[in-house]
Design an enzyme around this catalytic site. Sequence first.
Site, PDB file in Angstrom:
ATOM      1  N   GLN A  28       4.449   7.506   1.918  1.00 40.82           N
ATOM      2  CA  GLN A  28       3.115   6.776   3.172  1.00 40.82           C
ATOM      3  C   GLN A  28       2.759   4.985   3.037  1.00 40.82           C
ATOM      4  O   GLN A  28       2.346   4.921   1.460  1.00 40.82           O
ATOM      5  CB  GLN A  28       1.948   7.069   3.729  1.00 40.82           C
ATOM      6  CG  GLN A  28       1.885   7.808   4.470  1.00 40.82           C
ATOM      7  CD  GLN A  28       2.658   8.402   5.780  1.00 40.82           C
ATOM      8  OE1 GLN A  28       1.803   7.758   6.420  1.00 40.82           O
ATOM      9  NE2 GLN A  28       3.710   7.885   5.944  1.00 40.82           N
ATOM     10  N   TRP A  64       0.818  -1.155   0.046  1.00 38.22           N
ATOM     11  CA  TRP A  64       0.355  -0.026  -0.736  1.00 38.22           C
ATOM     12  C   TRP A  64       1.003   1.072  -0.220  1.00 38.22           C
ATOM     13  O   TRP A  64       2.677   0.877   1.165  1.00 38.22           O
ATOM     14  CB  TRP A  64      -0.928   0.037   1.274  1.00 38.22           C
ATOM     15  CG  TRP A  64      -1.275   1.262   1.446  1.00 38.22           C
ATOM     16  CD1 TRP A  64      -1.163   2.277   2.432  1.00 38.22           C
ATOM     17  CD2 TRP A  64      -2.908   1.705   1.162  1.00 38.22           C
ATOM     18  NE1 TRP A  64      -1.623   3.013   2.767  1.00 38.22           N
ATOM     19  CE2 TRP A  64      -3.248   3.285   1.765  1.00 38.22           C
ATOM     20  CE3 TRP A  64      -3.284   1.594   0.340  1.00 38.22           C
ATOM     21  CZ2 TRP A  64      -4.339   4.365   1.572  1.00 38.22           C
ATOM     22  CZ3 TRP A  64      -4.590   2.393  -0.226  1.00 38.22           C
ATOM     23  CH2 TRP A  64      -5.492   3.301   0.596  1.00 38.22           C
ATOM     24  N   MET A  65       0.464   2.414  -0.767  1.00 38.00           N
ATOM     25  CA  MET A  65       0.694   3.681  -0.011  1.00 38.00           C
ATOM     26  C   MET A  65      -0.672   3.993  -0.601  1.00 38.00           C
ATOM     27  O   MET A  65      -1.444   4.923  -1.239  1.00 38.00           O
ATOM     28  CB  MET A  65       1.788   3.990  -2.361  1.00 38.00           C
ATOM     29  CG  MET A  65       1.835   5.110  -2.765  1.00 38.00           C
ATOM     30  SD  MET A  65       2.700   5.379  -4.489  1.00 38.00           S
ATOM     31  CE  MET A  65       4.151   4.957  -3.722  1.00 38.00           C
ATOM     32  N   ASN A  66       0.091   5.940   0.383  1.00 40.28           N
ATOM     33  CA  ASN A  66      -0.579   6.541   0.352  1.00 40.28           C
ATOM     34  C   ASN A  66       0.524   8.061   0.341  1.00 40.28           C
ATOM     35  O   ASN A  66       1.357   8.229  -0.830  1.00 40.28           O
ATOM     36  CB  ASN A  66      -1.653   7.103   1.544  1.00 40.28           C
ATOM     37  CG  ASN A  66      -1.228   6.643   3.307  1.00 40.28           C
ATOM     38  OD1 ASN A  66      -1.010   5.490   3.335  1.00 40.28           O
ATOM     39  ND2 ASN A  66      -1.181   8.152   3.891  1.00 40.28           N
ATOM     40  N   ASP A  67       0.666   8.530   0.644  1.00 43.78           N
ATOM     41  CA  ASP A  67       0.907  10.088   1.267  1.00 43.78           C
ATOM     42  C   ASP A  67       2.397  10.109  -0.046  1.00 43.78           C
ATOM     43  O   ASP A  67       3.175   9.498   0.835  1.00 43.78           O
ATOM     44  CB  ASP A  67       1.199  11.353   1.859  1.00 43.78           C
ATOM     45  CG  ASP A  67      -0.346  11.341   3.091  1.00 43.78           C
ATOM     46  OD1 ASP A  67      -1.338  10.575   2.531  1.00 43.78           O
ATOM     47  OD2 ASP A  67      -0.304  11.498   4.081  1.00 43.78           O
ATOM     48  N   PHE A  92       3.758   8.322  10.451  1.00 47.05           N
ATOM     49  CA  PHE A  92       2.907   9.444   9.247  1.00 47.05           C
ATOM     50  C   PHE A  92       4.263  10.275   8.468  1.00 47.05           C
ATOM     51  O   PHE A  92       4.899  10.170   8.956  1.00 47.05           O
ATOM     52  CB  PHE A  92       1.888  10.015  10.267  1.00 47.05           C
ATOM     53  CG  PHE A  92       1.148   9.254  10.958  1.00 47.05           C
ATOM     54  CD1 PHE A  92       0.912   7.274  10.115  1.00 47.05           C
ATOM     55  CD2 PHE A  92      -0.605   9.752  11.252  1.00 47.05           C
ATOM     56  CE1 PHE A  92       0.114   6.329  10.654  1.00 47.05           C
ATOM     57  CE2 PHE A  92      -1.454   8.589  11.502  1.00 47.05           C
ATOM     58  CZ  PHE A  92      -1.207   7.065  11.128  1.00 47.05           C
ATOM     59  N   ARG A 150       0.355  16.754  12.840  1.00 44.29           N
ATOM     60  CA  ARG A 150       0.904  16.195  12.545  1.00 44.29           C
ATOM     61  C   ARG A 150       1.608  16.307  10.489  1.00 44.29           C
ATOM     62  O   ARG A 150       1.555  17.690  10.350  1.00 44.29           O
ATOM     63  CB  ARG A 150      -0.069  14.376  11.625  1.00 44.29           C
ATOM     64  CG  ARG A 150      -1.350  14.520  11.333  1.00 44.29           C
ATOM     65  CD  ARG A 150      -1.843  13.459  11.188  1.00 44.29           C
ATOM     66  NE  ARG A 150      -2.822  13.510  10.515  1.00 44.29           N
ATOM     67  CZ  ARG A 150      -4.046  13.599  10.764  1.00 44.29           C
ATOM     68  NH1 ARG A 150      -4.234  13.503  12.230  1.00 44.29           N
ATOM     69  NH2 ARG A 150      -5.337  13.158  10.731  1.00 44.29           N
ATOM     70  N   TRP A 162      -9.472   8.745   0.082  1.00 45.36           N
ATOM     71  CA  TRP A 162      -9.864   8.063   0.475  1.00 45.36           C
ATOM     72  C   TRP A 162     -11.315   7.719   0.702  1.00 45.36           C
ATOM     73  O   TRP A 162     -11.735   6.520   1.765  1.00 45.36           O
ATOM     74  CB  TRP A 162      -9.465   8.939   2.209  1.00 45.36           C
ATOM     75  CG  TRP A 162      -7.975   9.193   2.879  1.00 45.36           C
ATOM     76  CD1 TRP A 162      -7.523  10.260   2.698  1.00 45.36           C
ATOM     77  CD2 TRP A 162      -6.818   8.008   3.437  1.00 45.36           C
ATOM     78  NE1 TRP A 162      -5.725  10.447   3.287  1.00 45.36           N
ATOM     79  CE2 TRP A 162      -6.174   9.242   3.092  1.00 45.36           C
ATOM     80  CE3 TRP A 162      -7.664   6.970   2.785  1.00 45.36           C
ATOM     81  CZ2 TRP A 162      -5.331   8.323   3.647  1.00 45.36           C
ATOM     82  CZ3 TRP A 162      -6.293   5.576   3.497  1.00 45.36           C
ATOM     83  CH2 TRP A 162      -4.982   6.649   4.062  1.00 45.36           C
TER      84      TRP A 162
HETATM   85  C1  FRU Z   1      -3.175  12.045   4.607  1.00 45.52           C
HETATM   86  C2  FRU Z   1      -2.833  10.996   5.741  1.00 45.52           C
HETATM   87  C3  FRU Z   1      -1.140  12.361   6.825  1.00 45.52           C
HETATM   88  C4  FRU Z   1      -1.389  11.173   7.385  1.00 45.52           C
HETATM   89  C5  FRU Z   1      -1.056   9.888   6.695  1.00 45.52           C
HETATM   90  C6  FRU Z   1      -0.969   8.210   7.825  1.00 45.52           C
HETATM   91  O1  FRU Z   1      -3.545  11.343   3.576  1.00 45.52           O
HETATM   92  O2  FRU Z   1      -3.676  11.243   6.873  1.00 45.52           O
HETATM   93  O3  FRU Z   1      -2.201  13.003   7.772  1.00 45.52           O
HETATM   94  O4  FRU Z   1      -0.283  11.698   7.999  1.00 45.52           O
HETATM   95  O5  FRU Z   1      -2.277   9.803   5.141  1.00 45.52           O
HETATM   96  O6  FRU Z   1      -0.847   7.392   6.767  1.00 45.52           O
END
Ligand code: FRU
Length: 496
Positions: free
Chosen positions: A55, A36-39, A98, A167, A306
């Site tokens: 992330q 998985w990848m996010n930010d 995070f 954060r 999201w």
């Molecule tokens: C944004 C977020 C950040 C947090 C991260 C967690 O997409 O919710 O605020 O640091 O993702 O994965």
Amino acid sequence: MASRILQDAWDYEAETEKKIRKEERPGFHLSSRVGWMNDPNGFSFYKGEYHLFYQYYPYDVHWGPMHWGHAVSRDLLHWRYEKCAMAPDMEFDKGGCFSGSAVTLPDGRHLLLYTGVIKETQPDGSVRDIQTQCAAVGDGIEYAKYPENPVITEKNLPAGSSRYDFRDPKIWRKADGSYRLVAGGCTVEGDGQILLYSSPDGVQWQYEKILMANNGRFGRMWECPDFFVLDGYGVLLASPTDMLPEDLEYYNGNGTLCLIGAYEEETDTFKQQYDQAIDHGLDFYAPQTMEAPDGRRIMVGWMQNWDTCNQHVSGLPWCGQMSLPRELSIVNKRLIQRPVRELENLHGAQVKYENVVLSDGIRLEGIRGRKVDMEISLRPGKEGNGYRKFTLYFAQDAVYHTAVRFYPEDSVVELDRAFAGSRRAVVHQCRTRVQSSGGKVKLRIILDSFSAEVFINDGEKVMSAMFYTDLSADDISFAADGQAVMDIVKYDLCEM
Ligand code: FRU
């Protein structure tokens, strides 16, 4: 020495990536190495290369305890994976590492600042995340967490701030050698705020002030802030959660926000004058910028949303990709975004048509593909015989298509992936108003396997979306309701 948790991630990613063929990934957008990848995190130029962390949860195609993935590039398009940079393996971050950012220290080390998450049982028995800011230093490959972490805690929060939502530190170095960072947060009532901190060395931090308060205007918690000076303006980017829609500018859900205003460097005072969404598509969140050695301000966002990111089940062990890196500028008080110019180095054969008269649907010889950079200039046909709608179909076969439409009477561009193969009742269309007079508009569409990014009028607006239509659907066609005239220049984007 790597912890067991980090070593496990290294072993797992090296083994699992073998199961993914090159053709099963986007060609020139960064995708998660595995899992998985996010930010985007820690976007920076270090030791002669671009570094982009992200992330990352290697073990599943859904979000899990956050690690930092890591990739390196010379041109922002060809990415080489490095080992996972951080895992949640310390007392102060065992609930997750995070989002955060990176900067080069004067002694040549690479400093990462990130949010450490821990779980805390509340008096009523519920468990909440507590978030603090932490540091790690490294050489561009391996990183050691700072032993005195966390470097910013709830003690450095102004009164009335939530310690559960605090954060995503974004650091920068000022001309005098000192550092600043902005972090996202909210009040105990849940109203977004951006906090400013200062430091002489990148690890000892002092709270300065609230750089910007939401005051109920844009969503709730403000995530992933970024602050920089561009073309004489202060620019604050943030990703607000829980937005309500506003005209065609802001959409429901998690959104992106760009505030443009006056910045006084000496006192770090920012006065907002203009606001806009950053991307008007379906999939774009948590963007982060960096300054390239040649002075360009370059932004990358997570090309997901999201509310829909868990709807896609490809069966492959990776999920999530970044947007194309984009060059930013401020023109007429608005944020302008263009694909990085390096993309032109991927241009293969050119196919070009001028004065194509569109009425019924047509296809053009040589125009097809799923890795394509094409620019379309539209205008009405004969005097008095304009058009009411233009449609570009792509990722098309007999069953599927994704479409970009332009409605000249309303100056509205629409992106529509309803027919891209989704079987879920989630949002598939989005619309934005653009500058256009007399039915003229310019659309530059960049396709890379599973994504489309539409740059309108030389970057005045951008719409990004993912779609998972089978790669064999690679037709492109055009239609107009009424008579439209089109010039088109199209390049295949090839691997080098
Ligand atoms: C944004 C977020 C950040 C947090 C991260 C967690 O997409 O919710 O605020 O640091 O993702 O994965």
